[in-house]
Design a protein around this motif. Sequence first.
Motif, short mmCIF file in Angstrom:
data_model
loop_
_atom_site.label_atom_id
_atom_site.label_comp_id
_atom_site.label_asym_id
_atom_site.label_seq_id
_atom_site.Cartn_x
_atom_site.Cartn_y
_atom_site.Cartn_z
N GLU A 112 0.82 -1.21 0.00
CA GLU A 112 0.00 0.00 0.00
C GLU A 112 0.86 1.26 0.00
N GLY A 113 1.84 1.33 0.88
CA GLY A 113 2.68 2.52 0.97
C GLY A 113 3.52 2.74 -0.27
N PHE A 114 3.97 1.66 -0.89
CA PHE A 114 4.74 1.74 -2.13
C PHE A 114 3.88 2.36 -3.22
N GLY A 115 2.64 1.88 -3.35
CA GLY A 115 1.74 2.43 -4.35
C GLY A 115 1.42 3.89 -4.11
N ASP A 116 1.24 4.25 -2.83
CA ASP A 116 0.96 5.65 -2.48
C ASP A 116 2.12 6.56 -2.88
N GLY A 139 2.94 -2.31 4.83
CA GLY A 139 3.96 -3.10 4.16
C GLY A 139 3.63 -4.57 4.12
N ASP A 140 4.58 -5.39 4.54
CA ASP A 140 4.48 -6.84 4.47
C ASP A 140 3.69 -7.34 5.67
N LEU A 141 2.38 -7.52 5.51
CA LEU A 141 1.52 -7.80 6.65
C LEU A 141 1.61 -9.24 7.14
N SER A 142 2.09 -10.15 6.31
CA SER A 142 2.09 -11.55 6.73
C SER A 142 3.36 -12.29 6.38
N GLY A 143 4.28 -11.68 5.65
CA GLY A 143 5.48 -12.37 5.21
C GLY A 143 6.64 -12.22 6.17
N ASP A 200 5.72 -6.65 10.57
CA ASP A 200 6.00 -5.80 11.73
C ASP A 200 7.26 -4.96 11.57
N GLN A 201 7.83 -4.93 10.36
CA GLN A 201 9.01 -4.11 10.13
C GLN A 201 8.65 -2.85 9.34
N THR A 202 9.37 -1.76 9.60
CA THR A 202 9.22 -0.53 8.84
C THR A 202 10.12 -0.63 7.61
N LEU A 203 9.55 -0.42 6.45
CA LEU A 203 10.26 -0.64 5.19
C LEU A 203 10.58 0.69 4.52
N THR A 204 11.79 0.77 3.98
CA THR A 204 12.24 1.97 3.27
C THR A 204 12.61 1.58 1.84
N PHE A 205 12.11 2.36 0.87
CA PHE A 205 12.41 2.13 -0.53
C PHE A 205 12.94 3.41 -1.16
#
Length: 323
Positions: A269-273, A293-297, A301-306
């Motif tokens: 979701e955040g990537f698309g936004d 982000g990765d809700l089940s993989g 529970d991690q904050t992701l940066t792209f």
Amino acid sequence: MRLRPFAALSAVALSAILLAGCSGSGGGDATPSASASGDPSACIVDAPSGSDSEAVTVDGSAPDFTVSVPDGLAFSEVQRTVLSEGDGEVLGAGSLVSASYQVLDGATGEVLLDSADTSATDDGLVPLLIDASQPSMGAVAADCNPLGSTVVLTVPGSAIGDETNNYVIVAHTDADLPRTATGTPQEPQAGLPTVTLAEDGTPTITIPDTAAPTDLQIEVLKQGDGAEVADGDQVTLQYAGVSWDTKEEFDSSWSRGAPSAFTTTGVYEGFGDALVGQKVGSQVLVVMPPSMGDLSGSLKDQTLTFVIDILGTQHGVAAASGQ
């Protein structure tokens, strides 16, 4: 990240085309173009020219061409004919070019998809990425031919799991597209990760020794001036992802050696936004909380940066038709 195919009949259908090419169902071992060097087995589909593809005629110049599909085509195999051969480099895995194409009903000649309708630019062209893992019909047609070529591809429905319909694809490739963001550098925001670029554009993301933000953060690192990305677009891009929690890279198109293509609705979701509303040529930094982000993989529970380089965009079929 979860890919969704675009400008394709379906993921299953295109996988079937890929398998048919690898198994030699094209019925020949010649490259589709006499001057197209390289191993035909490396092409997405090694399809010969034949009576079906040679019977299709194209009038006008891309992207405003008119395709005529004669009655009575056999559609017994996948065939590909080069109508006019370009003088550029032979396209292959990882090539990124501007192009135009049409997908037509093999029985009626009706245009089912016209890239001029989904183009985000005034010239009517769209970005075309040659990616065997996610091949569009346009990529299958253009692959293994020199840049600047116009190619006809005829596809029997039986080759792609469709026992009812057959398809004709005409594709023209125009020019190479940049493989890095070309926009104007912007002043970075304090408190967010810093980004340094290698000579080839590969980013290194440095996470600060502070608590991660709890809401979505989007920062434009380079401001492009190309077409604006709309919701539902397929966006061609380079990207690298680092976990704020571990400070380790977990995904990168740069590591794979080629750009990727995603729909804005087929990613985190955040990537698309972070893509919607940005312009081609931009480089964007996005920090997304775990809820986006990765809700089940493995990254749950991690904050992701792209860091994302936006190289091209193409509107969705529904958006282009006003649906």
